[in-house]
Design an enzyme around this catalytic site. Structure first.
Site, PDB file in Angstrom:
ATOM      1  N   PRO A 136       0.812  -1.217   0.000  1.00 47.58           N
ATOM      2  CA  PRO A 136       0.000   0.000   0.000  1.00 47.58           C
ATOM      3  C   PRO A 136       0.845   1.266   0.000  1.00 47.58           C
ATOM      4  O   PRO A 136       2.004   1.261   0.419  1.00 47.58           O
ATOM      5  CB  PRO A 136      -0.786  -0.109   1.308  1.00 47.58           C
ATOM      6  CG  PRO A 136       0.160  -0.825   2.223  1.00 47.58           C
ATOM      7  CD  PRO A 136       0.909  -1.808   1.347  1.00 47.58           C
ATOM      8  N   THR A 138       0.313   3.808   1.897  1.00 48.14           N
ATOM      9  CA  THR A 138       0.400   4.351   3.252  1.00 48.14           C
ATOM     10  C   THR A 138       1.564   3.765   4.049  1.00 48.14           C
ATOM     11  O   THR A 138       2.155   4.459   4.878  1.00 48.14           O
ATOM     12  CB  THR A 138      -0.907   4.092   4.002  1.00 48.14           C
ATOM     13  OG1 THR A 138      -1.283   2.724   3.819  1.00 48.14           O
ATOM     14  CG2 THR A 138      -2.015   5.003   3.487  1.00 48.14           C
ATOM     15  N   ASN A 139       1.859   2.496   3.845  1.00 47.53           N
ATOM     16  CA  ASN A 139       2.930   1.813   4.589  1.00 47.53           C
ATOM     17  C   ASN A 139       3.788   1.003   3.618  1.00 47.53           C
ATOM     18  O   ASN A 139       3.901  -0.217   3.753  1.00 47.53           O
ATOM     19  CB  ASN A 139       2.345   0.877   5.653  1.00 47.53           C
ATOM     20  CG  ASN A 139       1.248   1.517   6.464  1.00 47.53           C
ATOM     21  OD1 ASN A 139       1.467   2.491   7.155  1.00 47.53           O
ATOM     22  ND2 ASN A 139       0.040   0.969   6.369  1.00 47.53           N
ATOM     23  N   GLY A 237      -9.619  -5.422   5.106  1.00 46.79           N
ATOM     24  CA  GLY A 237     -10.822  -4.619   4.953  1.00 46.79           C
ATOM     25  C   GLY A 237     -10.570  -3.218   5.451  1.00 46.79           C
ATOM     26  O   GLY A 237      -9.583  -2.963   6.149  1.00 46.79           O
ATOM     27  N   CYS A 270      -4.443   1.651   8.915  1.00 41.51           N
ATOM     28  CA  CYS A 270      -5.886   1.390   8.788  1.00 41.51           C
ATOM     29  C   CYS A 270      -6.552   1.120  10.121  1.00 41.51           C
ATOM     30  O   CYS A 270      -7.774   1.227  10.234  1.00 41.51           O
ATOM     31  CB  CYS A 270      -6.131   0.218   7.833  1.00 41.51           C
ATOM     32  SG  CYS A 270      -5.428  -1.343   8.410  1.00 41.51           S
ATOM     33  N   GLU A 361     -14.225   6.305   7.166  1.00 40.95           N
ATOM     34  CA  GLU A 361     -12.796   6.140   7.429  1.00 40.95           C
ATOM     35  C   GLU A 361     -11.999   7.277   6.784  1.00 40.95           C
ATOM     36  O   GLU A 361     -12.120   7.529   5.594  1.00 40.95           O
ATOM     37  CB  GLU A 361     -12.302   4.797   6.873  1.00 40.95           C
ATOM     38  CG  GLU A 361     -10.819   4.563   7.123  1.00 40.95           C
ATOM     39  CD  GLU A 361     -10.296   3.320   6.425  1.00 40.95           C
ATOM     40  OE1 GLU A 361      -9.439   2.625   7.005  1.00 40.95           O
ATOM     41  OE2 GLU A 361     -10.736   3.041   5.288  1.00 40.95           O
ATOM     42  N   LEU A 440      -4.167  -7.120   8.223  1.00 43.02           N
ATOM     43  CA  LEU A 440      -5.174  -7.438   9.233  1.00 43.02           C
ATOM     44  C   LEU A 440      -6.460  -7.874   8.547  1.00 43.02           C
ATOM     45  O   LEU A 440      -7.202  -7.050   8.012  1.00 43.02           O
ATOM     46  CB  LEU A 440      -5.429  -6.218  10.123  1.00 43.02           C
ATOM     47  CG  LEU A 440      -4.185  -5.549  10.734  1.00 43.02           C
ATOM     48  CD1 LEU A 440      -4.598  -4.339  11.579  1.00 43.02           C
ATOM     49  CD2 LEU A 440      -3.365  -6.531  11.549  1.00 43.02           C
TER      50      LEU A 440
END
Length: 500
Positions: A136, A138-139, A237, A270, A361, A440
């Site tokens: 991703p 983000t990370n 998710g 997340c 979110e 996760l």
């Protein structure tokens, strides 16, 4: 050759309107996909010949290379994506290297895992084969470190597929870690990565029958594409994480943890907090404590302006321009200014749902805040927030009343982290004993097959050798008893268990 050389081929031809070049393009795409999967298949086969000592040597080398490169990788990720906080990305890379390595390094993943002479069952570890792993934006580097460590430990060849906005950072991480793995004895092409993001090319690789598993971390679109490939997929998710602070909680502790967690890397994990739910007596104590720690409570007008800046109602997704950005910059996008000391924007939506953008979110230092009339309404708000795009993910709960913990454990989430920062609590290994993981899973509600923190056990298969151990109870029941229509269920149990 170095894995990066696999991607030195010429750019794929683009079809010209009115020509047949599209067929050439598709054929070349298929051929190139076949090549990368073919190299991975050979690497996976070579991996099978390595023993546990050899595997552990490779994993140690990858860990050391990742940790030593943590500053470089964090810098490249921060510069390329413009997301988050450089120092926090260093910490993420430390977490992904040290905690994951410490969790997996003593665990057996090669050969016989168990041998029970009583049951006659011997369990033998077998690698999956080829893992297709998405990374991703983000990370990016921390997820690359995490996935490479668990893939090398389980003897799986891996093809990394980075988010298009983090290709350079992911490629650099892959180069460093692959070089370390090769130097320690990993097979050639045990690690490969994709540098061209053409949709049809990715789909060809994902759907290839030799790909044993897709490890999908990223946006909902990425996870859905992986699931639609027809290959086994471990997905994630969205994490619309509600946080409930009960009157029995250590409220100063809650204030410290919530602000620490939601501002970590500017809220890009997340599992970070998305909606804080309190009752009036807790609100009176908690609100000033949050302000002391850099939180800014928006006015009603500021909340209304902030919503469309953070969330696209038409596309039903958070806006990329605010992901991982500082609070002051997001406020400025919404048309208002906040003091330089502000780390977190807190807004108070009037409900939960599509007409309330900030109830969704938001992976940024923006937190929804709800003051419930009573305990029952607080529970209902948390359920509604989780159902709005966070089913199966995480609930953060601050309480020292076991009845409250029992009540909130009924929610449809995979993780209930108690008196713990949601970000660090959900990914595990720091505030609790959950398996350290940057993938996760969120269960059936999110289209996942598990609610686990994904780790080693999900990346290898167990072959069971079953030696003869006769079931004497079954053998002692005469055949005519099984065939007798007059014998009912209660009577057959008496016969089956007689003398046992």
């Amino acid at each position: 050759p170095h894995a990066s050389l696999a991607w030195s081929a010429p750019e794929l031809l683009r079809p010209r309107p009115g020509s047949s070049d599209g067929y050439i393009h598709m054929e070349m795409t298929a051929n190139t996909a076949e090549e990368i999967v073919g190299r991975a298949a050979q690497a996976a086969e070579d991996f099978r010949s390595l023993d546990q000592h050899a595997v552990d040597r490779i994993v140690r080398a990858v860990f050391e290379a990742a940790f030593d490169a943590r500053h470089e990788l964090a810098r490249v990720a921060h510069e390329e994506t413009g997301i988050g906080v450089y120092e926090h990305k260093v910490i993420k890379d430390c977490w992904a290297s040290v905690l994951v390595y410490e969790d997996i390094r003593r665990r057996r993943t090669v050969g016989i895992l168990s041998d029970d002479p009583v049951s006659g069952i011997t369990e033998i570890a077998q690698p999956k084969g080829i893992i297709f792993a998405t990374l991703p934006v983000t990370n990016p580097t921390s997820t690359a470190i995490f996935k490479l460590l668990i893939c090398m430990k389980t003897r799986n060849a891996v093809i990394l597929s980075p988010h298009r906005a983090a290709r350079r950072a992911c490629r650099r991480a892959a180069e460093i870690l692959y070089e370390a793995a090769r130097g320690a004895g990993a097979p050639e092409n045990a690690v490969q990565w994709i540098t061209r993001p053409e949709k049809e090319y990715l789909e060809q690789v994902m759907a290839h029958p030799k790909v044993a598993l897709i490890l999908a971390t990223g946006t909902g679109e990425i996870v859905r594409r992986a699931q639609a490939s027809g290959r086994p997929t471990l997905g994630v998710g969205p994490g619309n994480v509600p946080v409930y602070v009960h009157a029995s909680a250590d409220i100063p502790l809650a204030a410290r943890y919530i602000t620490h967690s939601k501002t970590f890397d500017n809220g890009t994990v997340c599992a970070s907090e998305q909606a804080l739910v309190v009752e009036p007596d807790v609100d009176r104590i908690l609100r000033p404590l949050l302000e002391e720690r850099g939180a800014y409570f928006c006015t009603h007008e500021q909340m209304k302006a902030l919503g469309p800046v953070c969330y696209d109602n038409d596309r039903r997704t958070m806006k990329a321009g605010i992901v991982g950005k500082p609070a002051a910059e997001i406020a400025e996008q919404a048309g208002f200014k906040v003091p330089a000391s502000v780390r977190l924007l807190i807004a108070e939506p009037e409900g939960v749902g599509r007409e309330h953008p900030l109830s969704h979110e938001i992976l940024a230092p923006v937190l929804a805040y709800y003051v419930a009339r009573d305990y029952g309404e607080a529970f209902a708000i948390c359920e509604a927030v989780s159902a709005l795009g966070g089913i199966g993910h995480t609930l953060a709960l601050y309480a020292n009343d076991e009845n409250v913990i029992t009540d909130f454990s009924r929610m449809n989430v995979g993780r209930v982290v108690v008196n713990t920062p949601a970000t660090q609590g959900a990914i595990g290994g720091i505030f609790n004993s959950l398996k350290p993981s940057l993938t996760l899973s969120c269960g059936g509600g999110a289209g996942n097959i598990s609610t686990d923190n994904i780790t080693l056990e999900h990346l290898f298969e167990i072959r069971r050798v079953a030696r003869r151990r006769t079931n004497e109870r079954w053998m002692s029941v005469p055949r005519e008893v099984w065939l007798d229509p007059a014998i009912g269920a209660e009577e057959i149990l008496d016969v089956y268990n007689r003398n046992y």
